[in-house]
Each structure stands twice: as C-alpha cells, then as structure tokens.
Design an enzyme around this catalytic site. Structure first.
Site, PDB file in Angstrom:
ATOM      1  N   CYS A  49       0.695  -1.268   0.060  1.00 51.60           N
ATOM      2  CA  CYS A  49       0.145  -0.034   0.079  1.00 51.60           C
ATOM      3  C   CYS A  49       0.900   1.179  -0.016  1.00 51.60           C
ATOM      4  O   CYS A  49       0.416   2.183  -0.670  1.00 51.60           O
ATOM      5  CB  CYS A  49      -0.909  -0.012   1.295  1.00 51.60           C
ATOM      6  SG  CYS A  49      -2.051   1.429   1.329  1.00 51.60           S
TER       7      CYS A  49
ATOM      8  N   CYS B 233      -6.481  -2.724   7.097  1.00 49.01           N
ATOM      9  CA  CYS B 233      -7.624  -2.075   6.993  1.00 49.01           C
ATOM     10  C   CYS B 233      -8.886  -2.746   6.495  1.00 49.01           C
ATOM     11  O   CYS B 233      -9.874  -2.569   7.022  1.00 49.01           O
ATOM     12  CB  CYS B 233      -7.131  -0.754   6.484  1.00 49.01           C
ATOM     13  SG  CYS B 233      -6.737  -1.048   4.522  1.00 49.01           S
TER      14      CYS B 233
END
Length: 376
Positions: free
Chosen positions: A101, A198
């Site tokens: 990410c 997440c």
C-alpha cells in the site's frame, strides 16, 4: 506569505496524522488535509470505520482551520494491493499489504494527487525520519520512538520520493504526540491506534480470507509423516503459528514449521524452539533500495518481521534480482511473502520480499546454539 510552501497532509483520522497537520501549520506551511478512502464500506458489512475516520479528519481540520478533501482510491487499491495480497495467499505465502500500500498507493497515486493540488510536499503521520546526512542526499531513518518505528513498511521509498515527503512526528515519542494533541484539544487525542489490516477491520481473519481463498482441507503432519489433525487449507496458516491449530494431546504446544502447498500438507511440531523453525539464510526478491545498492558482500543489520530486534546479516550476492542473505544467528519462522529490511544503525537501506528461507536446522541436523534467542 509570498514564498510559503504548501504541504498536503495525508490524514487518516488518527492522532499521528492530526498532529502532523498541526505541526506543519505551526511551522508556517500552507496546509491541506487529504483523506484517502481505500475500501468500500459495503464490503465491510458496516465494520469499517472510514465514515467515522473522515468525520474526525473534518473536525480536526476545522479546529486547526485548514481546508480538507477526500479522495477515492478504492479501485487503485483493489487492483494494485488487494489482488496481489490474495494471489500471494493462494500460493501459500504470508504477504504484508501495508508495504504494498505504501509503495503503490500512499507514495504513488496519493503523492501524485497531492502534487496535483499544488503541494510542494506530502506529509504523513509515519514514525520515521527523512534526514540529510553526510552524503547530502535524503536518508530514511528510524523514528525516535523505536517502539513505533515504521521504516520496515517504508523501505520501498527512493530518493525521488524522499525529496517530496515529510514525516512531522518522526522526531517525537508517541507520548509526546498525544500530549500535543491534548494540549491543542484535538478530538483524536485519545483515539485508539488502528491495528491490523484496514480491509479486514475487527473481523475474524479466516472468515474474511475464506471469501477469496478456497478452503481446501488437508492433514496436519509431523516431519516424520504422522497425521495429527486436519487443517482448512495451507493458505490459512503461517510459519511459527501456534494459535488456532486445534491439535490436542499432551506435551508442548504445537507450531507450524512448514507447508507443502502443492500437496496440501501443513507440517507441525511441538516446542517453540523446535529446530525446524530456525534457519540462517534466505533468498529475497523484488528488491528496493532507498539510495544505491551496496557493494557486495555487505554486512549490515536486518529485520525479517516488524518489531523484530535488528539481526546481523550478510548480503553475499544479487543474481537475477534475487539477494542471497545469511545471518550471524539462527532466525525463527522466516516466512515467504514477508519482507527483509536492511539497516546500518538507524538508517534504512532498503529491502526485499522473502521468497525462500534456507534449509532449517532440522533439515541440516544441526543443533541450535545454546540459549538461541527468541528474536521475534
């Protein structure tokens, strides 16, 4: 102010990015808050807190009087991070999506968006430092708070990126960050730090993974070939895992010591320090260097997982994009898909993805050194 620089602060709704925005404003920058959405709430069954997080961003930005925006990178994230995450699990690896990410989203498309908004710099709430040291070029340096240091997740940053990013809380302890937030009455001052991945949130990891990776039951097997239980698929287990195996019986706890993904076998043995858990070499691929690659052979420190104590190692050679690394001491549960990150003292040199651990001490019929440390 005529020569005032503009900083876009990546704001997550947490205390670290909130204080980062505050500090940037106090230092005289023109500050813009930017919230990034990476995951659709409809996929989260209401578990994801992105709406609450954005509300906290809005309240912080209003409080310190800076403009704020939200950007949607859901499609980018799904294609460039989540798809790779699932693919790695499907081949039996244990990937780290935070590293991907940072490389593909936060310091690529998010940075590009910040520059589009007229930013001179992107600032984030990461615990690391971007310092100009003796060579005159930026170095990625561990945060002052070593317990919170996040350089392990940021080793893919290069010179070009470092010239465009700031880490305002990297020179502070976490306790100082919360004190600053309290002093300035930020609504995030007491907000709990986010943990985990997440897109999984607070849900059970296995139940989440089962939506994307087929359950393929097989045998838990000792290294001598004895079946001691059934598992739900090799993708659901990682080296060194103890919890969730469901293997009964007397004696020491059982640990995952290996996997044969093709045959659908998860190998297990009893004892936290079983020699099958340890090796002292590995091969890493997908290498990335903050500056230039070191001259080889090169001895430095490294981590093979987040928050591990630094371990001395030697990078012997790099062939076809693969680094061959040995360690001074045996390493426990070196796991394909995780990353090895290299350091000289507090300076992060770069790293790569662990492709293959070396032969275990069990394979080599070697005894572990006396009082071999648990270094995880």
């Amino acid at each position: 102010m005529k020569n005032q620089k503009t900083v876009v602060v990546g704001m997550s709704g947490g205390v670290d990015s909130s204080v980062s925005a505050l500090l940037m404003k106090e230092q005289g920058y023109n500050v813009i808050g930017l919230f990034m959405k990476n995951w659709e709430e409809k996929d989260e069954n209401g578990v994801c807190s992105s709406a609450q997080d954005y509300d906290d961003v809005r309240r912080v930005c209003d409080h310190i009087n800076i403009p704020y925006y939200a950007v949607n990178f859901v499609e980018n994230y799904r294609k460039q991070v989540f798809t790779q995450f699932i693919a790695d699990f499907q081949k039996g690896w244990t990937p780290n999506p935070d590293i991907l990410c940072n490389r593909e989203i936060k310091f690529k498309v998010f940075l590009e968006k910040a520059l589009e908004l007229g930013a001179d710099f992107l600032a984030t709430g990461h615990y690391c430092q971007n310092l100009i040291l003796d060579k005159g070029s930026p170095s990625l340096v561990k945060g002052i708070d070593h317990n919170k240091d996040q350089t392990y997740f940021l080793y893919t940053l290069n010179q070009q990126i470092l010239q465009q990013v700031l880490f305002p809380v990297g020179g502070l302890e976490k306790s100082q960050v919360r004190d600053i937030a309290r002093k300035h009455q930020l609504v995030t001052a007491e907000k709990k730090d986010s943990t985990g991945i997440c897109f999984i949130g607070e849900r059970d990891f296995r139940s989440f993974l089962s939506q994307y990776v087929a359950i393929q039951p097989g045998a838990f097997q000792t290294l001598q070939g004895k079946n001691v239980g059934k598992h739900m698929g090799t993708a659901y287990y990682t080296l060194g895992q103890r919890k969730g195996l469901g293997i009964g019986g007397a004696g020491e706890a059982w640990f995952v010591v290996g996997k044969d993904h093709e045959r659908g076998i998860v190998f297990v043995e009893q004892g936290a320090n079983h020699p099958a858990l340890y090796c002292d070499e590995l091969i890493a691929t997908d290498l990335s260097w903050v500056a230039e690659a070191p001259l080889l052979p090169y001895t430095c420190q490294s981590k093979v997982r987040y928050r591990q104590n630094d371990q001395f190692c030697t990078i012997h050679r790099i062939e076809n994009g693969k680094a061959f690394v040995t360690f001074d001491r045996p390493q426990r549960a070196v796991t394909p898909g995780q990353s090895i990150v290299f350091y000289v003292g507090n300076i992060c040199l770069g790293g790569g993805v662990i492709q293959q651990p070396g032969p275990t001490y069990y394979d080599q019929k070697k005894s572990l050194p006396h009082q071999s440390p648990r270094n995880d």
